[in-house]
Design an enzyme around this catalytic site. Sequence first.
Site, mmCIF file in Angstrom:
data_model
loop_
_atom_site.group_PDB
_atom_site.id
_atom_site.type_symbol
_atom_site.label_atom_id
_atom_site.label_comp_id
_atom_site.label_asym_id
_atom_site.label_seq_id
_atom_site.Cartn_x
_atom_site.Cartn_y
_atom_site.Cartn_z
ATOM 1 C CB SER A 128 -0.870 -0.006 1.257
ATOM 2 O OG SER A 128 -1.452 1.265 1.452
ATOM 3 C CE1 TYR B 17 -3.451 -2.139 5.393
ATOM 4 C CE2 TYR B 17 -2.905 0.159 4.972
ATOM 5 C CZ TYR B 17 -3.340 -1.077 4.512
ATOM 6 O OH TYR B 17 -3.647 -1.252 3.193
HETATM 7 N N1 NAP Z 1 -8.884 -0.865 -0.624
HETATM 8 C C1 NAP Z 1 -7.895 0.011 -0.563
HETATM 9 O O1 NAP Z 1 -8.101 1.232 -0.600
HETATM 10 C C2 NAP Z 1 -6.461 -0.487 -0.468
HETATM 11 C C3 NAP Z 1 -5.421 0.442 -0.599
HETATM 12 C C4 NAP Z 1 -4.124 -0.002 -0.524
HETATM 13 C C5 NAP Z 1 -3.853 -1.327 -0.321
HETATM 14 N N2 NAP Z 1 -4.885 -2.224 -0.186
HETATM 15 C C6 NAP Z 1 -4.556 -3.605 0.092
HETATM 16 O O2 NAP Z 1 -5.299 -4.453 -0.766
HETATM 17 C C7 NAP Z 1 -5.660 -5.647 -0.077
HETATM 18 C C8 NAP Z 1 -7.144 -5.902 -0.181
HETATM 19 O O3 NAP Z 1 -7.840 -4.807 0.259
HETATM 20 P P1 NAP Z 1 -9.416 -4.722 0.144
HETATM 21 O O4 NAP Z 1 -9.777 -3.311 0.382
HETATM 22 O O5 NAP Z 1 -9.873 -5.439 -1.077
HETATM 23 O O6 NAP Z 1 -9.844 -5.564 1.418
HETATM 24 P P2 NAP Z 1 -11.305 -6.033 1.871
HETATM 25 O O7 NAP Z 1 -12.355 -5.463 1.017
HETATM 26 O O8 NAP Z 1 -11.318 -5.733 3.287
HETATM 27 O O9 NAP Z 1 -11.240 -7.589 1.587
HETATM 28 C C9 NAP Z 1 -10.406 -8.339 2.256
HETATM 29 C C10 NAP Z 1 -10.588 -9.805 1.859
HETATM 30 O O10 NAP Z 1 -9.755 -10.520 2.717
HETATM 31 C C11 NAP Z 1 -10.524 -11.427 3.519
HETATM 32 N N3 NAP Z 1 -9.989 -11.405 4.867
HETATM 33 C C12 NAP Z 1 -9.851 -10.350 5.674
HETATM 34 N N4 NAP Z 1 -9.365 -10.740 6.873
HETATM 35 C C13 NAP Z 1 -9.206 -12.081 6.794
HETATM 36 C C14 NAP Z 1 -8.777 -13.066 7.717
HETATM 37 N N5 NAP Z 1 -8.409 -12.754 8.956
HETATM 38 N N6 NAP Z 1 -8.738 -14.350 7.303
HETATM 39 C C15 NAP Z 1 -9.148 -14.694 6.060
HETATM 40 N N7 NAP Z 1 -9.558 -13.810 5.148
HETATM 41 C C16 NAP Z 1 -9.597 -12.507 5.517
HETATM 42 C C17 NAP Z 1 -11.967 -10.933 3.451
HETATM 43 O O11 NAP Z 1 -12.888 -12.018 3.541
HETATM 44 P P3 NAP Z 1 -13.592 -12.491 4.920
HETATM 45 O O12 NAP Z 1 -14.044 -11.258 5.598
HETATM 46 O O13 NAP Z 1 -14.682 -13.390 4.438
HETATM 47 O O14 NAP Z 1 -12.548 -13.242 5.680
HETATM 48 C C18 NAP Z 1 -12.008 -10.330 2.049
HETATM 49 O O15 NAP Z 1 -12.250 -11.341 1.101
HETATM 50 C C19 NAP Z 1 -5.153 -5.492 1.353
HETATM 51 O O16 NAP Z 1 -3.927 -6.153 1.483
HETATM 52 C C20 NAP Z 1 -4.945 -4.000 1.504
HETATM 53 O O17 NAP Z 1 -3.922 -3.693 2.407
HETATM 54 C C21 NAP Z 1 -6.187 -1.827 -0.253
#
Ligand code: NAP
Length: 267
Positions: A143, A156
């Site tokens: 990120s 984070y």
């Molecule tokens: N969205 C942003 O703005 C952003 C920006 C920079 C970087 N990122 C990075 O991109 C990645 C994904 O982000 P996102 O926004 O798509 O996340 P998200 O919408 O929160 O989705 C996270 C996914 O991971 C699963 N998950 C979360 N905690 C878990 C756990 N303890 N065990 C198993 N599965 C788990 C969730 O499913 P369940 O809840 O069913 O477990 C969901 O499928 C992350 O690494 C984040 O740091 C995101």
Amino acid sequence: MGLIQKYGKTALVAGASEGIGAAFAKSLAAEGMDLVLVARREEPLNKLAGELESRFSIKATCILCDLGTVDAPEQITKALDGREIDMLVYNAALSYIGPFVENTVEGNARIAQINMITPLKMLHIFGEKMISRGRGAVVILASLAGFQGSGFLTVYAATKAFDRILAESLWYEWKDKGVDVIACCAGATSTPGYNNSNPGKTSLFAPRVQAAEEVVEECLKKLGSRPSFISGKGNRIATFFMQKILPRKMAITIMGDTTRKMYRINF
Ligand SMILES: NC(=O)c1ccc[n+]([C@@H]2O[C@H](COP(=O)([O-])OP(=O)(O)OC[C@H]3O[C@@H](n4cnc5c(N)ncnc54)[C@H](OP(=O)(O)O)[C@@H]3O)[C@@H](O)[C@H]2O)c1
């Protein structure tokens, strides 16, 4: 060359049920890859698996696992029962937005477990096998928050700096072994996780919020050509200013001030 020809048939997406992880699953299924989808919630995971199987004629296996448990990698290995993983996407992450001392010690440790320790172990387990087969691929989600100190995203951001350096270092170690590694450094991306954090307005100059599909498309294009990349032109321009033009102190202050304002933090 397609992903299957280059890396093999099966991809595991850790954190696959929604957001960027689900977008990876869709793109990889569209390439014809069989999938192992890992997350905690059964319903969205099974729904996605069913959709991808019928739309792309692939096989999608679900593994329900909390990646924050100490033995998550062993649980996954056991569920795989010897099945080979040719591509690993470690997408799941936990974040806490707010003052460092207002999260519990256990809460901060859980962030470190999900964002650093579990991927570290999974990379060891699956990376070693990819090296012995002479092919494979790994994507780790990092990120922009991890590019400098990011107050109120403190733990984070630190774990995301770790993820990027981990991927970049392994890119070097494994590049002559047939295994491609890339850190996908995303900026704000419209996902349930991001949208549910209820971000307020940032400045007019803040980069546009990307769609998850845009991040994934760029990542899969760049996989194999570099150790890490910043997703989206707006994010690349913003990072250039923050990293190359501004003094570090100012970059850290801008990040902290922006997060304080976006999340209406009173500390
Ligand atoms: N969205 C942003 O703005 C952003 C920006 C920079 C970087 N990122 C990075 O991109 C990645 C994904 O982000 P996102 O926004 O798509 O996340 P998200 O919408 O929160 O989705 C996270 C996914 O991971 C699963 N998950 C979360 N905690 C878990 C756990 N303890 N065990 C198993 N599965 C788990 C969730 O499913 P369940 O809840 O069913 O477990 C969901 O499928 C992350 O690494 C984040 O740091 C995101």
